[in-house]
Scaffold this motif. Structure first.
Motif, PDB file in Angstrom:
ATOM      1  N   ARG A  50       8.013   0.912   3.922  1.00 21.54           N
ATOM      2  CA  ARG A  50       8.644   2.217   3.714  1.00 21.54           C
ATOM      3  C   ARG A  50       7.558   3.247   3.445  1.00 21.54           C
ATOM      4  NH1 ARG A  50      13.077   1.519  -0.798  1.00 21.54           N
ATOM      5  NH2 ARG A  50      13.232   3.732  -0.361  1.00 21.54           N
ATOM      6  N   THR A  51       7.549   4.334   4.224  1.00 21.15           N
ATOM      7  CA  THR A  51       6.523   5.350   4.026  1.00 21.15           C
ATOM      8  C   THR A  51       6.685   6.037   2.679  1.00 21.15           C
ATOM      9  OG1 THR A  51       7.845   6.995   5.201  1.00 21.15           O
ATOM     10  CG2 THR A  51       6.180   5.791   6.473  1.00 21.15           C
ATOM     11  N   SER A  52       7.888   6.081   2.142  1.00 18.18           N
ATOM     12  CA  SER A  52       8.081   6.707   0.831  1.00 18.18           C
ATOM     13  C   SER A  52       7.351   5.939  -0.261  1.00 18.18           C
ATOM     14  CB  SER A  52       9.573   6.793   0.500  1.00 18.18           C
ATOM     15  OG  SER A  52      10.147   5.499   0.443  1.00 18.18           O
ATOM     16  N   LYS A  53       7.095   4.668  -0.052  1.00 26.14           N
ATOM     17  CA  LYS A  53       6.380   3.854  -1.035  1.00 26.14           C
ATOM     18  C   LYS A  53       4.862   3.911  -0.835  1.00 26.14           C
ATOM     19  CE  LYS A  53       9.946   2.010  -3.078  1.00 26.14           C
ATOM     20  NZ  LYS A  53      10.221   2.216  -4.478  1.00 26.14           N
ATOM     21  N   MET A  54       4.398   4.515   0.248  1.00 29.83           N
ATOM     22  CA  MET A  54       2.964   4.576   0.529  1.00 29.83           C
ATOM     23  C   MET A  54       2.284   5.693  -0.269  1.00 29.83           C
ATOM     24  SD  MET A  54       2.506   2.120   2.661  1.00 29.83           S
ATOM     25  CE  MET A  54       1.227   2.258   3.867  1.00 29.83           C
ATOM     26  N   ASP A  55       3.039   6.715  -0.667  1.00 36.79           N
ATOM     27  CA  ASP A  55       2.489   7.811  -1.450  1.00 36.79           C
ATOM     28  C   ASP A  55       2.036   7.275  -2.808  1.00 36.79           C
ATOM     29  OD1 ASP A  55       1.764  10.365  -2.205  1.00 36.79           O
ATOM     30  OD2 ASP A  55       3.766  10.892  -2.902  1.00 36.79           O
ATOM     31  N   GLY A  56       0.772   7.453  -3.119  1.00 34.16           N
ATOM     32  CA  GLY A  56       0.225   6.961  -4.378  1.00 34.16           C
ATOM     33  C   GLY A  56      -0.372   5.570  -4.290  1.00 34.16           C
ATOM     34  N   LEU A  57      -0.323   4.946  -3.118  1.00 36.86           N
ATOM     35  CA  LEU A  57      -0.886   3.610  -2.944  1.00 36.86           C
ATOM     36  C   LEU A  57      -2.399   3.663  -3.189  1.00 36.86           C
ATOM     37  CD1 LEU A  57       0.142   0.754  -1.928  1.00 36.86           C
ATOM     38  CD2 LEU A  57      -0.928   1.376   0.230  1.00 36.86           C
ATOM     39  N   LYS A  58      -2.900   2.750  -3.989  1.00 37.70           N
ATOM     40  CA  LYS A  58      -4.323   2.744  -4.344  1.00 37.70           C
ATOM     41  C   LYS A  58      -5.179   2.294  -3.160  1.00 37.70           C
ATOM     42  CE  LYS A  58      -3.711   2.169  -9.242  1.00 37.70           C
ATOM     43  NZ  LYS A  58      -4.023   1.389 -10.439  1.00 37.70           N
ATOM     44  N   ILE A  59      -6.349   2.918  -3.057  1.00 33.93           N
ATOM     45  CA  ILE A  59      -7.328   2.589  -2.022  1.00 33.93           C
ATOM     46  C   ILE A  59      -8.546   1.997  -2.729  1.00 33.93           C
ATOM     47  CG2 ILE A  59      -8.743   3.450  -0.124  1.00 33.93           C
ATOM     48  CD1 ILE A  59      -5.848   3.964   0.413  1.00 33.93           C
ATOM     49  N   TYR A  60      -8.987   0.844  -2.253  1.00 35.38           N
ATOM     50  CA  TYR A  60     -10.177   0.181  -2.788  1.00 35.38           C
ATOM     51  C   TYR A  60     -11.213   0.093  -1.676  1.00 35.38           C
ATOM     52  CZ  TYR A  60      -7.307  -1.270  -6.744  1.00 35.38           C
ATOM     53  OH  TYR A  60      -6.508  -1.270  -7.852  1.00 35.38           O
ATOM     54  N   ASN A  61     -12.472  -0.104  -2.060  1.00 31.90           N
ATOM     55  CA  ASN A  61     -13.496  -0.363  -1.052  1.00 31.90           C
ATOM     56  C   ASN A  61     -13.743  -1.863  -0.980  1.00 31.90           C
ATOM     57  OD1 ASN A  61     -15.074  -0.893  -3.316  1.00 31.90           O
ATOM     58  ND2 ASN A  61     -16.351   0.938  -3.084  1.00 31.90           N
ATOM     59  N   ASP A  62     -14.727  -2.260  -0.188  1.00 30.52           N
ATOM     60  CA  ASP A  62     -14.996  -3.687   0.003  1.00 30.52           C
ATOM     61  C   ASP A  62     -15.469  -4.374  -1.277  1.00 30.52           C
ATOM     62  OD1 ASP A  62     -14.252  -3.622   2.681  1.00 30.52           O
ATOM     63  OD2 ASP A  62     -16.261  -3.039   3.338  1.00 30.52           O
ATOM     64  N   ALA A  63     -15.964  -3.605  -2.253  1.00 29.88           N
ATOM     65  CA  ALA A  63     -16.422  -4.159  -3.522  1.00 29.88           C
ATOM     66  C   ALA A  63     -15.301  -4.161  -4.575  1.00 29.88           C
ATOM     67  CB  ALA A  63     -17.616  -3.373  -4.034  1.00 29.88           C
ATOM     68  N   ASN A  64     -14.058  -3.966  -4.154  1.00 37.44           N
ATOM     69  CA  ASN A  64     -12.878  -3.922  -5.034  1.00 37.44           C
ATOM     70  C   ASN A  64     -12.957  -2.813  -6.078  1.00 37.44           C
ATOM     71  OD1 ASN A  64     -11.550  -5.936  -3.717  1.00 37.44           O
ATOM     72  ND2 ASN A  64     -12.139  -7.539  -5.130  1.00 37.44           N
ATOM     73  N   GLU A  65     -13.613  -1.693  -5.740  1.00 40.78           N
ATOM     74  CA  GLU A  65     -13.646  -0.528  -6.615  1.00 40.78           C
ATOM     75  C   GLU A  65     -12.556   0.436  -6.171  1.00 40.78           C
ATOM     76  OE1 GLU A  65     -18.452  -0.341  -7.346  1.00 40.78           O
ATOM     77  OE2 GLU A  65     -17.612   0.612  -5.558  1.00 40.78           O
ATOM     78  N   ASN A  66     -11.782   0.934  -7.125  1.00 41.68           N
ATOM     79  CA  ASN A  66     -10.734   1.900  -6.826  1.00 41.68           C
ATOM     80  C   ASN A  66     -11.396   3.219  -6.448  1.00 41.68           C
ATOM     81  OD1 ASN A  66      -8.589   3.671  -6.752  1.00 41.68           O
ATOM     82  ND2 ASN A  66      -7.671   2.939  -8.636  1.00 41.68           N
TER      83      ASN A  66
END
Length: 177
Positions: A50-66
């Motif tokens: 659901r695209t409504s649930k994608m807003d605010g989804l956390k993004i991490y890099n390959d080193a698991n840093e937010n």
């Protein structure tokens, strides 16, 4: 005079009521009952997000840093998502830097981010009862939590190959009119 008006009103009401009850509905045989012809169709969307649930989804890099969160998804006229707007930095929306990244550069993951902290080993406490001379031993293990990622309707997080500083140095995304 008032009694005559009330009596006339009651007589008129009774006359109209008998005319309405005298009419009986006619039975038609050319139509099937509505319940027999209606069909119910259900659509399943297993494995969809659901695209409504994608807003605010956390993004991490390959080193698991937010490194940020999804602020918006932009699509073309055919409905294909082309750009993810990511909010970087800031606190409670203040001072946040928005950047646009190609949607296909994000990798979505259903499993929770692997924690880099170490868990405490199980602890054992021994209590001696002074009055009774008995011992009570209690062992406490760290609690484990699991959630089913297949029933959430959205991924746990996304991965983008950049650092927070690299995202902050990208040109700021502005909504144009």
């Amino acid at each position: 005079m008032m009694m005559k008006s009330i009596a006339a009103g009651l007589a008129g009401t009774a006359l109209f009521a008998t005319v309405a009850f005298a009419q009986s509905p006619t039975a038609t045989t050319d139509k099937a009952p509505a319940a027999a012809t209606a069909t119910t169709t259900t659509t399943t969307a297993s494995g969809q997000w659901r695209t409504s649930k994608m807003d605010g989804l956390k993004i991490y890099n390959d080193a698991n840093e937010n490194i940020g969160t999804i602020s918006d998804l932009l699509m073309d006229k055919s409905g294909d998502i082309k750009i993810a707007v990511i909010g970087v930095g800031g606190f409670l929306g203040m001072g946040e830097h928005l950047v646009a990244v190609p949607y296909e550069k994000l990798k979505f993951v259903n499993e929770a981010v692997a924690s880099t902290t170490t868990t405490k080993p199980a602890t054992t406490t021994t209590t001696t009862g002074a009055a009774t001379g008995t011992e009570k031993t209690t062992t406490m293990a760290p609690a484990a939590t699991t959630t089913s990622s297949t029933s959430k309707w959205y991924p746990d997080h996304a991965v983008f190959n950049a650092t927070k500083d690299e995202l902050k140095n990208m040109p700021e995304f502005k909504y144009s009119e």
